[in-house]
Design an enzyme around this catalytic site. Structure first.
Site, PDB file in Angstrom:
ATOM      1  CG  ASP A  37      -2.291  -0.916   1.208  1.00 51.01           C
ATOM      2  OD1 ASP A  37      -2.352  -1.494   0.225  1.00 51.01           O
ATOM      3  OD2 ASP A  37      -2.664  -1.042   1.870  1.00 51.01           O
ATOM      4  CE  LYS A  92     -12.203  -3.954   1.454  1.00 52.21           C
ATOM      5  NZ  LYS A  92     -10.452  -3.233   1.273  1.00 52.21           N
ATOM      6  CB  ALA A  94     -19.626  -1.265  -2.261  1.00 52.80           C
ATOM      7  CG  ASP A  95     -22.718   2.877  -6.673  1.00 46.59           C
ATOM      8  OD1 ASP A  95     -23.380   3.014  -6.682  1.00 46.59           O
ATOM      9  OD2 ASP A  95     -21.906   3.478  -7.226  1.00 46.59           O
ATOM     10  N   GLY A  97     -25.743  -2.802  -9.191  1.00 45.16           N
ATOM     11  CA  GLY A  97     -24.923  -3.623 -10.998  1.00 45.16           C
ATOM     12  C   GLY A  97     -24.384  -2.508 -11.546  1.00 45.16           C
ATOM     13  CB  THR A  99     -22.467   1.938 -10.945  1.00 46.00           C
ATOM     14  OG1 THR A  99     -23.224   2.777 -11.226  1.00 46.00           O
ATOM     15  CG2 THR A  99     -21.468   3.070 -10.599  1.00 46.00           C
ATOM     16  CE1 TYR A 211      -2.071  -5.169  10.381  1.00 47.82           C
ATOM     17  CE2 TYR A 211      -1.858  -3.491  12.615  1.00 47.82           C
ATOM     18  CZ  TYR A 211      -2.156  -3.842  11.002  1.00 47.82           C
ATOM     19  OH  TYR A 211      -1.700  -2.709   9.901  1.00 47.82           O
TER      20      TYR A 211
HETATM   21  O1  6AU Z   1      -1.793  -5.366   7.012  1.00 51.23           O
HETATM   22  P1  6AU Z   1      -1.984  -3.988   6.709  1.00 51.23           P
HETATM   23  O2  6AU Z   1      -3.375  -3.131   8.083  1.00 51.23           O
HETATM   24  O3  6AU Z   1      -1.199  -2.985   5.749  1.00 51.23           O
HETATM   25  O4  6AU Z   1      -2.948  -4.023   5.223  1.00 51.23           O
HETATM   26  C1  6AU Z   1      -4.240  -4.645   5.149  1.00 51.23           C
HETATM   27  C2  6AU Z   1      -4.570  -4.605   4.086  1.00 51.23           C
HETATM   28  C3  6AU Z   1      -4.965  -3.619   3.463  1.00 51.23           C
HETATM   29  C4  6AU Z   1      -6.821  -3.566   4.267  1.00 51.23           C
HETATM   30  O5  6AU Z   1      -7.327  -2.224   2.801  1.00 51.23           O
HETATM   31  C5  6AU Z   1      -7.120  -4.719   3.593  1.00 51.23           C
HETATM   32  O6  6AU Z   1      -6.555  -5.380   3.978  1.00 51.23           O
HETATM   33  N1  6AU Z   1      -8.146  -5.577   4.460  1.00 51.23           N
HETATM   34  C6  6AU Z   1      -9.248  -5.931   4.326  1.00 51.23           C
HETATM   35  C7  6AU Z   1      -9.641  -6.364   1.949  1.00 51.23           C
HETATM   36  C8  6AU Z   1      -8.117  -7.003   1.773  1.00 51.23           C
HETATM   37  O7  6AU Z   1     -10.341  -6.082   1.562  1.00 51.23           O
HETATM   38  C9  6AU Z   1     -10.426  -6.070   4.907  1.00 51.23           C
HETATM   39  C10 6AU Z   1     -10.588  -5.722   6.273  1.00 51.23           C
HETATM   40  O8  6AU Z   1     -11.566  -5.911   6.580  1.00 51.23           O
HETATM   41  N2  6AU Z   1      -9.339  -5.311   6.293  1.00 51.23           N
HETATM   42  C11 6AU Z   1      -8.105  -4.901   5.607  1.00 51.23           C
HETATM   43  O9  6AU Z   1      -7.730  -4.692   6.312  1.00 51.23           O
HETATM   44  O10 6AU Z   1      -5.361  -3.258   2.021  1.00 51.23           O
END
Ligand code: 6AU
Length: 258
Positions: A37, A92, A94-95, A97, A99, A211
């Site tokens: 990210d 992700k 979410a809109d 169909g 869109t 986490y």
């Molecule tokens: O280990 P991180 O916290 O640096 O990154 C976690 C990654 C991020 C979030 O957008 C994604 O996982 N994520 C998702 C996904 C994958 O859909 C869902 C969720 O519940 N929590 C989450 O962190 O890129």
């Protein structure tokens, strides 16, 4: 029910991209998906070169990349072949169909044209996934449904919302091959569980992320651990990725032996 191997589960998966994920996991002996990210093309490619060999999947958020271009996609695809990982754009959707379908196929990122896997929320009802599928199936793409989230206070928390995600997945098994969830939420072994919110120590960040450790999420039925900052911010990213890979693969093999 005895735990099946990823090879066996690939045969129970009705989605082309999903089978590819299970087979990659088995071939590489990796339950690790890494998300770089970061916000520039150079940083994405640098981090993927550092850790891609350890991963079954690389997850992107292309909408945060300031200098996104077709060459980034081409280079990522090349690395996906060289280092053997599946590409997952974490859009992700979410809109409604119509869109979601336009967002998947068109726009600046043209996600469907390069990303083997994407994901969707179910908040708008079944129309989102039905529409994504129209674009994804001819391209042999796959989708994970966000059934539970890792963040504090989430409304996707294992109740009726999560059950609705399972129902939608069963209705579209040729496109939906599993869930983003904190634990296994169905007995169907052809569905895969990807769990984010993973670091080597339990904890959280300042913005609600929570986490858990690789062993604890694997014990709850995760198949893929989704790791971002646990690797990105490590002093030696390659060593960190190796450690996440080792801990999660050992937990998987222990599960098979139970
Ligand atoms: O280990 P991180 O916290 O640096 O990154 C976690 C990654 C991020 C979030 O957008 C994604 O996982 N994520 C998702 C996904 C994958 O859909 C869902 C969720 O519940 N929590 C989450 O962190 O890129």
């Amino acid at each position: 029910m005895p735990e099946l191997s990823f090879q066996e589960r690939a045969k129970l998966c009705a989605c082309d991209a999903g089978r590819r994920v299970f087979e990659t996991m088995a071939r590489k002996q990796s339950c690790l998906s890494f998300n770089p990210d970061v916000t520039t093309k150079a940083e994405i490619l640098e981090t993927v070169r550092q850790v891609g060999a350890e991963c079954c999947m690389i997850k992107t958020h292309m909408d945060v990349v300031s200098d996104f271009d077709d060459d980034l996609v081409a280079q990522l695809q090349k690395l996906s072949e060289e280092l053997d990982f599946v590409i997952f754009e974490d859009r992700k959707f979410a809109d409604i169909g119509n869109t979601a379908m336009l967002q998947y196929e068109h726009g600046h990122h043209r996600i469907a044209s390069w990303s083997h896997v994407t994901n969707a929320h179910i908040v708008a009802g079944p129309g989102t996934v039905e529409a994504l599928k129209k674009v994804g199936i001819p391209l042999k793409r796959g989708c994970l449904l966000v059934a539970e989230m890792s963040s504090k206070g989430t409304l996707a928390d294992g109740g009726p919302y999560t059950k609705a995600a399972v129902e939608q997945a069963y209705a579209h098994e040729d496109f939906v091959f599993g869930f983003v969830a904190q634990r296994r939420i169905t007995d169907h072994a052809g569905f895969l569980t990807l769990t984010p919110g993973v670091q080597l120590q339990k904890g959280g960040d300042a913005m609600g992320q929570q986490y858990n450790t690789p062993a604890s999420v694997m014990a709850k039925g995760a198949d893929i651990i989704q790791v971002g900052r646990g690797i990105l911010n490590a002093p030696d990213r390659s060593a960190a990725a190796k450690e996440f890979r080792k801990q999660s693969w050992e937990a998987y093999t222990a599960r098979l032996a139970e």
